[in-house]
Design an enzyme around this catalytic site. Structure first.
Site, PDB file in Angstrom:
ATOM      1  N   HIS A   1      55.938  22.367  34.437  1.00 18.53           N
ATOM      2  CA  HIS A   1      56.806  21.964  35.548  1.00 18.53           C
ATOM      3  C   HIS A   1      56.410  20.576  36.039  1.00 18.53           C
ATOM      4  O   HIS A   1      55.237  20.212  36.027  1.00 18.53           O
ATOM      5  CB  HIS A   1      56.679  22.922  36.748  1.00 18.53           C
ATOM      6  CG  HIS A   1      57.072  24.326  36.459  1.00 18.53           C
ATOM      7  ND1 HIS A   1      56.447  25.410  37.051  1.00 18.53           N
ATOM      8  CD2 HIS A   1      58.023  24.854  35.650  1.00 18.53           C
ATOM      9  CE1 HIS A   1      56.993  26.530  36.626  1.00 18.53           C
ATOM     10  NE2 HIS A   1      57.951  26.216  35.771  1.00 18.53           N
TER      11      HIS A   1
ATOM     12  N   ASP B   1      61.775  22.210  35.191  1.00 11.58           N
ATOM     13  CA  ASP B   1      61.028  22.409  33.955  1.00 11.58           C
ATOM     14  C   ASP B   1      61.032  21.088  33.180  1.00 11.58           C
ATOM     15  O   ASP B   1      62.031  20.368  33.187  1.00 11.58           O
ATOM     16  CB  ASP B   1      61.698  23.457  33.059  1.00 11.58           C
ATOM     17  CG  ASP B   1      61.477  24.877  33.540  1.00 11.58           C
ATOM     18  OD1 ASP B   1      60.789  25.065  34.560  1.00 11.58           O
ATOM     19  OD2 ASP B   1      62.010  25.802  32.902  1.00 11.58           O
TER      20      ASP B   1
ATOM     21  N   GLU C   1      58.791  30.016  40.943  1.00 10.16           N
ATOM     22  CA  GLU C   1      57.714  30.748  40.261  1.00 10.16           C
ATOM     23  C   GLU C   1      56.373  30.560  40.965  1.00 10.16           C
ATOM     24  O   GLU C   1      55.319  30.645  40.339  1.00 10.16           O
ATOM     25  CB  GLU C   1      57.635  30.332  38.784  1.00 10.16           C
ATOM     26  CG  GLU C   1      58.875  30.785  38.017  1.00 10.16           C
ATOM     27  CD  GLU C   1      59.039  30.130  36.661  1.00 10.16           C
ATOM     28  OE1 GLU C   1      58.337  29.135  36.388  1.00 10.16           O
ATOM     29  OE2 GLU C   1      59.874  30.600  35.874  1.00 10.16           O
TER      30      GLU C   1
END
Length: 619
Positions: A561, A391, A366
């Protein structure tokens, strides 16, 4: 002597080519200088010279044999032409170090020396960005400590941060360096080499901000001022264009497809956007192109290869961004239409692919650049260990586990666990405990474990075989990834020492969080329950921090994260961030392992005040 004038006419008539480099990325191998110093008075100098050089030789051999870059190349160690004992000999050392491209210097002495006058050996080298360290011998024959304290005080007054190494116990000059001194020297050298290796290279931002995640807002000035790195942006339409026009190595793609056949796969039921074979190919094309964008590919500049494979060769397209780290936006503008980047990220971040064992790449999910830069830093200080992007999915306390499953895990993880899970981008090395590949691996520093694996083909083969056996590539959840994809699914074994870390922006201030802990082997029924109520297709790593609860970690860590490394590397990360003048906002590193410049003591040990006073390294 002036340089010879280039033949500009010949240069103007030449055609550009893809210029090869000896290493994956273009850049000099970091060099660390050793600068022995001594009392220059006649008689005093002569009685010190032999033992001073002997001391220097020990430090040289230690660093030259133990400190390596991620590709296995040893850091360069450069030694002053003569012992420095005054301004002119300091200038001679300065000239030599400058010519050798030095970016860090370790001063060392067993005796007194005129400390302030030795500044010529570091002050005029051309950059206040050099990392500096001083080691004074602790013994009674000569006052090495007296020089050491005088020298570090001079450096503090001149606002030149310097790390100070002095053994807590008396040292013998006859045997090897004491473990305490050796550990500090290696920590300084590893971190200084990491700082130098990053400088001048780039972060490649493929796409932009993913789903409003602040971490994927790539802060160009922060990259430059804190890490000495540039940033390159590449729109995701470029990846689709390269796929459509076949601008990748088709021969390599076939090898990659054959390699992927070694993995067990679950493609899902019902109507899917892609047929199974087509999905694998599309995902692998994305992986090849992402790598090419990072480091370049000479095949793309080869007209013969282009003609044979059906693409138009282009020297510019072949160059790549000289990117030491990258990130892929993915969600949502890409993944709503095309397969996700999980295959790309899981394979590139791993220590192997269809070409066998190789140095991992650093690719952030991401496009979370702040997590990606942490992965890069940890990758460098460990000498190339692959990093795990995750995550911070869920905090599970023993009470919540018992309520959900009936199992009592209070003795196993009394402080609770964090479910570290992502969409399938985790490096495949975390499907096993790599420390168990090496005899006594759990007793060794992780950099040494990795160096042994890197130097042993049999260990590499074991790692690859176990990672493949422990990984299943599973279908993407179309609810979140309408464009399809394949996620790497595995469960990290328990008992693996693992350090979590995260970079954070607070306005224009960068901070870092560092927390050591270990993975937990949950009972099968407990792990299966957690997997089923979360996402069973994603990789699972259950981790507990040391000396704090999982809830405290979840509460205090920054964004959604974090990144993780095999081994307990918190002390190295604290040292490296001090070099970069980035304050560590939380850590659980034992006090006796914290190693920062002496200037920090002048600020009462306050990391934030010291970093604010100095400002970013490359401002």
């Amino acid at each position: 002597m002036s340089a010879c004038r280039p033949d500009f006419e010949s240069l103007a008539a030449s055609r550009r080519v893809f210029a090869p480099s000896e290493r994956r990325l273009v850049g000099a191998v970091p060099a660390i200088a050793l600068c022995p110093v001594a009392d220059g008075r006649t008689g005093a100098y002569e009685t010190n010279v032999e033992k001073t050089w002997r001391m220097t030789a020990k430090v040289y051999d230690l660093i030259a044999s133990k400190v390596k870059l991620p590709d296995g190349v040893p850091v360069r160690v450069v030694v002053a032409p003569e012992i420095v004992y005054g301004p002119r000999s300091g200038a001679i050392a300065q000239k030599h170090f400058t010519e050798q491209g030095v970016s860090a210097c370790i001063f060392l002495s067993r005796s007194w020396a005129y400390s302030d006058e030795l500044m010529s050996a570091c002050q005029g080298i051309g950059s206040s960005e050099w990392q500096l360290c001083a080691y004074g011998l602790n013994q009674t024959d000569r006052p090495g400590a007296v020089w050491l304290k005088a020298f570090t005080a001079a450096m503090d007054e001149k606002k030149r941060p310097i790390f100070c190494i002095y053994s807590p116990d008396l040292e013998s000059e006859e045997g090897p360096l004491s473990p305490y001194v050796a550990e500090r020297l290696l920590r300084f050298a590893r971190c200084a080499a990491a700082v130098a290796e990053m400088r001048g290279k780039n972060y490649l931002s493929i796409g932009s901000v993913s789903m409003g995640i602040i971490g994927s807002d790539v802060r160009r000035n922060a990259m430059l001022h804190y890490f000495g790195m540039g940033t390159v942006s590449y729109d995701m339409v470029g990846i689709q264009g390269r796929m459509a026009h076949g601008l990748y190595d088709h021969v390599e793609l076939e090898r990659a497809v054959k390699f992927m056949a070694r993995f067990q796969k679950v493609f899902g039921k019902g109507k899917r956007p892609y047929k199974a074979e087509d999905l694998v190919r599309e995902c692998l094309k994305m992986a090849l192109i992402t790598r090419d964008l990072m480091v370049g590919n000479p095949r793309l500049a080869d007209p013969a290869a282009g003609k044979a494979q059906g693409f138009r060769a282009d020297v510019e397209y072949a160059q790549g961004a000289n990117a030491i780290a990258a990130g892929t936006q993915g969600q949502r503008q890409w993944t709503d239409l095309y397969p996700n980047f999980d295959v790309t990220e899981s394979l590139l971040n791993s220590s192997f692919d269809w070409s066998g064992f190789r140095t991992p790449y650093i690719v952030a999910t991401e496009n979370d650049a702040k997590n990606g830069i942490g992965m890069l830093v940890a990758h460098l200080v460990t000498g190339g260990v692959p990093q795990l992007f995750a995550d911070i999915r869920t905090n599970w306390t023993p009470a919540s586990i018992k309520a959900a499953t009936g199992a009592d895990v209070g003795d196993l993880c009394p402080r609770g666990i964090i479910d570290k899970r992502n969409s399938g981008a985790g490096a495949l090395d975390y499907a096993l405990d790599i420390l168990r590949l090496v005899p006594d691996g759990h007793r060794l520093p992780i950099a040494e474990v990795w160096d042994r694996i890197r130097g042993d083909k049999a260990l590499q083969d074991q790692l690859i075989a176990q990672a493949i056996a422990g990984t299943i590539y599973m279908h993407a959840a179309l609810e979140y990834f309408p464009g399809d994809g394949l996620s790497s699914h595995y469960r990290t074994p328990g008992g693996v020492p693992m350090t979590a870390y995260r970079y954070n922006m607070v306005g224009e201030q960068l901070t870092c969080s560092v927390v050591e802990g270990e993975t937990v082997e949950l009972p099968r029924n407990v792990a299966d329950h957690i997997s089923l109520v979360t996402d069973k297709t994603w990789p699972e790593t259950y981790w507990t921090p040391r000396d704090m609860t999982s809830f405290e970690y979840m509460s205090r860590i920054g964004p959604n994260h974090d990144a993780n490394s095999f081994g307990l590397i918190g002390a190295d990360l604290v040292t490296l961030n001090a070099m970069l003048r980035i304050p560590v906002d939380m850590h659980n590193v034992p006090k006796d392992q914290v190693f920062r410049p002496t200037m920090w003591d002048r600020f009462g040990g306050d990391d934030f005040r010291a970093c604010e006073f100095l400002g970013p390294l490359y401002r």
